[in-house]
Design an enzyme around this catalytic site. Structure first.
Site, mmCIF file in Angstrom:
data_model
loop_
_atom_site.group_PDB
_atom_site.id
_atom_site.type_symbol
_atom_site.label_atom_id
_atom_site.label_comp_id
_atom_site.label_asym_id
_atom_site.label_seq_id
_atom_site.Cartn_x
_atom_site.Cartn_y
_atom_site.Cartn_z
ATOM 1 N N THR A 279 -19.293 1.942 -8.612
ATOM 2 C CA THR A 279 -18.282 3.181 -8.702
ATOM 3 C C THR A 279 -17.215 2.951 -8.046
ATOM 4 O OG1 THR A 279 -20.623 4.359 -8.475
ATOM 5 C CG2 THR A 279 -18.211 5.738 -7.976
ATOM 6 N N GLN B 112 3.311 -8.734 -1.273
ATOM 7 C CA GLN B 112 4.400 -8.645 -0.495
ATOM 8 C C GLN B 112 5.485 -8.181 -1.245
ATOM 9 O OE1 GLN B 112 3.991 -8.147 2.712
ATOM 10 N NE2 GLN B 112 2.361 -8.717 3.279
ATOM 11 N N ASN C 257 4.074 -14.223 2.881
ATOM 12 C CA ASN C 257 3.746 -13.014 3.724
ATOM 13 C C ASN C 257 3.944 -13.417 5.216
ATOM 14 O OD1 ASN C 257 1.378 -14.816 3.430
ATOM 15 N ND2 ASN C 257 0.638 -13.728 4.864
ATOM 16 N N CYS D 81 -4.361 -11.511 8.513
ATOM 17 C CA CYS D 81 -5.634 -12.003 7.894
ATOM 18 C C CYS D 81 -5.851 -13.447 8.592
ATOM 19 C CB CYS D 81 -5.470 -12.138 6.567
ATOM 20 S SG CYS D 81 -5.318 -10.650 5.821
ATOM 21 N N GLY E 126 -6.228 -6.734 -2.034
ATOM 22 C CA GLY E 126 -5.536 -8.328 -2.423
ATOM 23 C C GLY E 126 -6.603 -9.247 -2.234
ATOM 24 N N SER F 21 -1.858 -4.866 -3.618
ATOM 25 C CA SER F 21 -2.414 -4.121 -2.817
ATOM 26 C C SER F 21 -1.860 -2.579 -2.380
ATOM 27 C CB SER F 21 -2.722 -5.050 -1.555
ATOM 28 O OG SER F 21 -3.462 -4.395 -0.370
ATOM 29 N N HIS G 137 -2.227 -0.724 0.472
ATOM 30 C CA HIS G 137 -1.937 -0.333 1.949
ATOM 31 C C HIS G 137 -0.705 -1.116 2.433
ATOM 32 C CE1 HIS G 137 -3.194 -4.118 4.513
ATOM 33 N NE2 HIS G 137 -3.904 -4.098 3.197
#
Length: 376
Positions: free
Chosen positions: A234, A178, A148, A319, A68, A196, A198
């Site tokens: 990649t 979220q 968040n 974060c 994210g 995102s 995860h």
């Protein structure tokens, strides 16, 4: 162990983990290779892309990112550069995710003008203020779908329609990290959406920037021609496979999981009926996040007291945990004192009402003791 820190990250599901391992051990080719083995790998990317777009009811396109944060950086800095001839004015709030806040600080450093919308006592923006802030040279508005830290929910459709009615050329970026696969999202009502993996039982290190066709943004990574050169390098095929699998598992269960998680949150909210001097931070909030301030107790102290009992929570965004103290969302809206006593409980569809009862019991025992201790 009781894990109530799902807004920070979720446990990778067995299906998503298996999909990632398969890409590392069986379909490990480079998706850019011209042979059939490479095509097998590319097919997984195409399928994951289709699943994400479908889950967002989007007819647009997307690029996969490292998460994210990169997606938010790309849309803000990338559109600012791509549309710099149209204007240098932007709109956001001071309680967006750190990856959004830092991107706008960088634009200000470069000479752009950023308007920060105010928030009411419930943590909500004013659509009237948003409307009056939009100018002819406003390039982009960034307002998240679900905060968040407090869980406050924004109405994407109302925001989008307010923006377009005032200036059809102004673009709307919705950070849906979220909200994705937890709340219904209609991609029609945002020009850019960031998500995102995860946060929804996928693996870390994978996200996506979804955008309407025809829109431009300059890439932040330079190199090859992967993903139409918008995000060269990649692709993280194990992460993308896990992301697609997680989306496939969740996108049809949004209403069911919503009610399940709401029952957990409502059970834990009973602490406000048991103990005095607890503030609920935020109005119109997601069932997946509950932010409470316990007067007379430092949030970090309560966090570690709960940790000693095998209960894991947070005091705000993971974060920003290493940033300056008292810079969390609660402190910015309600003041430093309330912010310093805030604790975030965040849930997933794996949590149960029984777990909420255990946390309720722990809080009932710990908070009075900590209040008495900290007074002395």
């Amino acid at each position: 162990m009781i894990y109530f820190d799902n807004a920070a990250t979720t446990r990778t599901s067995e299906k998503a983990a298996a999909a990632a391992v398969k890409m590392m051990r069986e379909v490990y080719s480079n998706p850019s290779s011209l042979h059939s083995f490479g095509f097998d790998c590319e097919k997984v990317i195409t399928e994951a892309k289709a699943l994400i777009l479908k889950a967002l009811s989007s007819e647009g396109d997307l690029v996969f990112t490292s998460g994210g944060t990169e997606a938010n950086n790309t849309v803000i800095l990338g559109t600012a550069e791509a549309y710099k001839r149209k204007g240098r004015h932007f709109i956001t709030t001071k309680v967006e995710h750190p990856s959004v806040a830092a991107s706008y600080k960088e634009l200000e450093r470069q000479g752009a003008e950023v308007t920060y919308l105010s928030l009411d006592n419930g943590g909500n923006i004013s659509l009237d203020e948003l409307k009056s802030s939009i100018r002819e040279d406003t390039v982009l508005v960034s307002l998240m779908a679900v905060n968040n830290e407090t869980g406050t929910v924004n109405d994407l459709q109302k925001i989008y329609e307010t923006i377009k009615a005032q200036n059809p050329n102004t673009l709307y970026h919705a950070d849906c990290v979220q909200a994705f696969c937890k709340h219904p999202i209609n991609g029609k009502f945002a020009d850019f959406i960031t998500v995102s993996s995860h946060k929804i039982f996928g693996t870390k290190g994978c996200g996506a920037l979804v955008f309407k066709k025809g829109l431009r943004f300059n890439p932040r990574v330079l190199g090859g021609h992967q993903q139409n050169a918008l995000r060269p390098g990649t692709e993280n095929t194990p992460g993308i496979a896990a992301f697609g699998t997680a989306v496939s598992d969740l996108c049809d269960k949004i209403p069911e999981n919503y009610e399940r998680v709401k029952a957990v949150k409502d059970r834990l909210l009973k602490i406000t009926e048991i103990l005095p001097d607890i503030d609920v931070n935020g109005e119109n909030t997601s069932p997946y996040i509950l932010n409470l301030s316990f007067k007379g107790v430092r949030g970090e102290v309560l966090l570690h007291a709960l940790e000693d009992r095998g209960i894991y929570v947070s005091t705000g965004s993971a974060c920003s945990s290493k940033a300056k103290k008292n810079e969390n969302t609660v402190a910015k809206i309600w003041g430093v004192l309330r912010g310093s006593s805030a604790v975030r409980f965040s849930f997933s569809s794996e949590n149960t009402a029984e777990e909420a009862d255990e946390v309720l019991k722990a809080l009932t025992e710990l908070v009075p003791i900590l209040r008495k201790f900290q007074r002395h």
